[in-house]
Design an enzyme around this catalytic site. Structure first.
Site, PDB file in Angstrom:
ATOM      1  N   HIS A 266       0.919  -1.163   0.214  1.00  0.00           N
ATOM      2  CA  HIS A 266      -0.213   0.048  -0.087  1.00  0.00           C
ATOM      3  C   HIS A 266       1.000   1.276   0.043  1.00  0.00           C
ATOM      4  CE1 HIS A 266       1.255  -0.479   3.995  1.00  0.00           C
ATOM      5  NE2 HIS A 266       0.950   0.968   4.305  1.00  0.00           N
TER       6      HIS A 266
ATOM      7  N   ASP B 290       1.018   4.876   1.920  1.00  0.00           N
ATOM      8  CA  ASP B 290       0.444   5.540   3.086  1.00  0.00           C
ATOM      9  C   ASP B 290      -0.986   6.499   3.110  1.00  0.00           C
ATOM     10  OD1 ASP B 290       1.480   3.750   4.756  1.00  0.00           O
ATOM     11  OD2 ASP B 290       3.255   5.297   5.322  1.00  0.00           O
TER      12      ASP B 290
ATOM     13  N   HIS C  36       4.674  -0.205  -0.138  1.00  0.00           N
ATOM     14  CA  HIS C  36       5.230  -0.998   0.855  1.00  0.00           C
ATOM     15  C   HIS C  36       4.513  -2.207   1.677  1.00  0.00           C
ATOM     16  CE1 HIS C  36       3.865   2.388   3.332  1.00  0.00           C
ATOM     17  NE2 HIS C  36       3.810   1.671   4.243  1.00  0.00           N
TER      18      HIS C  36
ATOM     19  N   ARG D 118       6.016   6.413  14.096  1.00  0.00           N
ATOM     20  CA  ARG D 118       5.979   6.965  12.746  1.00  0.00           C
ATOM     21  C   ARG D 118       5.449   8.507  12.861  1.00  0.00           C
ATOM     22  NH1 ARG D 118       1.887   4.420   8.302  1.00  0.00           N
ATOM     23  NH2 ARG D 118       1.029   6.559   8.155  1.00  0.00           N
TER      24      ARG D 118
HETATM   25  C1  SIN Z   1       2.941   1.020   7.488  1.00  0.00           C
HETATM   26  O1  SIN Z   1       2.667   0.196   6.554  1.00  0.00           O
HETATM   27  O2  SIN Z   1       2.936   2.258   7.785  1.00  0.00           O
HETATM   28  C2  SIN Z   1       3.796   0.139   8.753  1.00  0.00           C
HETATM   29  C3  SIN Z   1       5.251  -0.338   8.006  1.00  0.00           C
HETATM   30  C4  SIN Z   1       6.061  -1.228   9.037  1.00  0.00           C
HETATM   31  O3  SIN Z   1       5.574  -1.661  10.289  1.00  0.00           O
HETATM   32  O4  SIN Z   1       6.885  -1.544   8.805  1.00  0.00           O
END
Ligand code: SIN
Length: 278
Positions: free
Chosen positions: A114, A116, A252, A267
Site C-alpha cells: 500500500h 500510506d 510498501h 511513525r
Molecule cells: C506501515 O505500513 O506504515 C507500517 C510499516 C511497518 O511497520 O514496517
C-alpha cells in the site's frame, strides 16, 4: 549543551545506494542534531533519486523525530488518534500490549502493499519510521518501485490506464472520509516528473466505472506486475534505524512476525496535496 556545539555538515553526508530497486543508506548525519538548508537539500534530492532512505544507529527522541520530519513539510497527527500521546505527531506502530491495552497500531500480521494514507483526498507523501524495538525474526518491510512498474508495462496497458481512477478505502471504516476517494491509477511525481502506478492490494478497492469482476481482473493483473521481485527491495530493521520513504512512487508491505516478539516503531507523516487530474 553538548548538542549545541556539534552540528551536521553537508560535506560529511554520504549516500550509498542499496543496488536494489529502491533505497540508499545515508551516512554522516546525526538526526539528534539540527540540519542546515544544504543538508536538507541533499537529503531531499536523495529521496527523489532513491525513493527510500535509511539512517542507521540514530538515537532520537520523539521531538527530534518531528523536527527532522518538519524539514520536508508539515508533520501532521495520524488520522487514527492514539490516546495519551505526549507528542501528537508521533503514531506508534506496535504489537505490544501494556496492562491489556495496545500501545500502538497494526499488530503483528502481514500488511500487504500500500501507499500510506491513500484513502484520503490529500494522501501521504513522505513517511518516517523509527525503530525503537525490533523482533528477532520477521517484521521486515519491503518497498516496490512503482516508477519501474509503470515504465515496464506494455504500451497497450499504458494506453488502457489513461484517465482511469481507482477508489481507495481503509478497512477501519472510521478512518475513511464520509465519501470514499478516488485517485488516478497513474500519477506524475511533482518533483521528478516521472509517472508511477498508484494502486495496491491493501487499500485500493475498485476501479471507477468498472463492474466488480472487470475491476478485480485489471487490478489483479496490475498487482502481479507490480509485485515482481526485480521491483522490490527489503529492509531488515535494526534498533535505531530511521527510514524515510516517498509514498508517491512506492508502495510498501510489512512482513508478519511472531506475537511473542516485541516490535515498537514511531511513525511521523506528511500529507500531500490532492492529486491533479491529467
Ligand atoms: C506501515 O505500513 O506504515 C507500517 C510499516 C511497518 O511497520 O514496517
Amino acid at each position: 549543551m553538548k548538542n549545541l556545539e556539534r552540528t551536521n555538515h553537508v560535506d560529511e553526508i554520504s549516500i550509498i545506494p542499496t543496488g536494489g530497486a529502491v533505497g540508499a543508506e545515508i551516512r554522516g548525519v546525526d538526526l539528534a542534531l539540527p540540519l542546515d538548508v544544504d543538508c536538507v537539500t541533499r537529503i531531499k534530492q536523495a529521496i527523489w533519486d532513491h525513493c527510500v532512505l535509511f539512517f542507521r544507529d540514530q538515537q532520537i527522541d520523539e521531538t527530534q523525530q518531528v523536527r527532522f520530519t518538519q524539514y520536508f513539510g508539515q508533520a501532521v497527527p495520524h488520522v487514527r488518534k492514539q490516546r495519551d500521546r505526549p507528542v501528537e505527531e508521533i503514531f506508534i506502530v506496535s504489537n505490544v500490549k501494556e496492562n491489556g491495552e495496545e500501545i500502538g497500531a497494526l499488530g503483528n500480521a502481514e500488511i500487504s502493499f500500500h501507499s500510506d494514507l491513500s484513502y484520503l483526498r490529500k494522501p501521504g507523501t513522505l513517511s518516517f519510521l523509527y525503530a525503537v524495538e525490533v523482533p528477532r525474526t520477521g517484521g521486515a518491510t519491503q518497498w516496490v518501485n512503482c516508477y519501474q512498474a509503470y515504465e515496464t508495462l506494455s504500451d497497450s496497458m499504458k494506453e488502457r490506464l489513461l484517465g482511469l481512477r481507482a477508489v481507495h478505502r481503509h478497512y477501519v471504516e472510521e478512518q475513511n472520509p464520509p465519501k470514499l476517494v478516488d485517485h488516478p491509477i497513474v500519477r506524475t511525481h511533482p518533483e521528478t516528473g516521472h509517472q508511477s502506478l498508484y494502486v495496491g492490494p491493501h487499500l485500493t478497492k475498485s476501479i471507477v466505472g468498472f463492474d466488480e469482476a472487470e475491476s478485480r481482473t485489471l487490478l489483479e493483473e496490475l498487482y502481479s506486475h507490480i509485485m515482481q521481485p526485480q521491483f522490490i527491495w527489503t529492509h531488515e530493521w535494526q534498533v535505531g534505524d530511521l527510514l524515510v520513504w516517498d509514498n508517491r512512487p512506492t508502495m510498501h508491505r510489512r512482513e508478519p512476525f511472531p506475537q511473542t516478539e516485541r516490535r515498537v516503531m514511531r511513525r511521523t507523516q506528511i500529507f500531500g496535496d490532492e492529486i491533479p487530474v491529467e
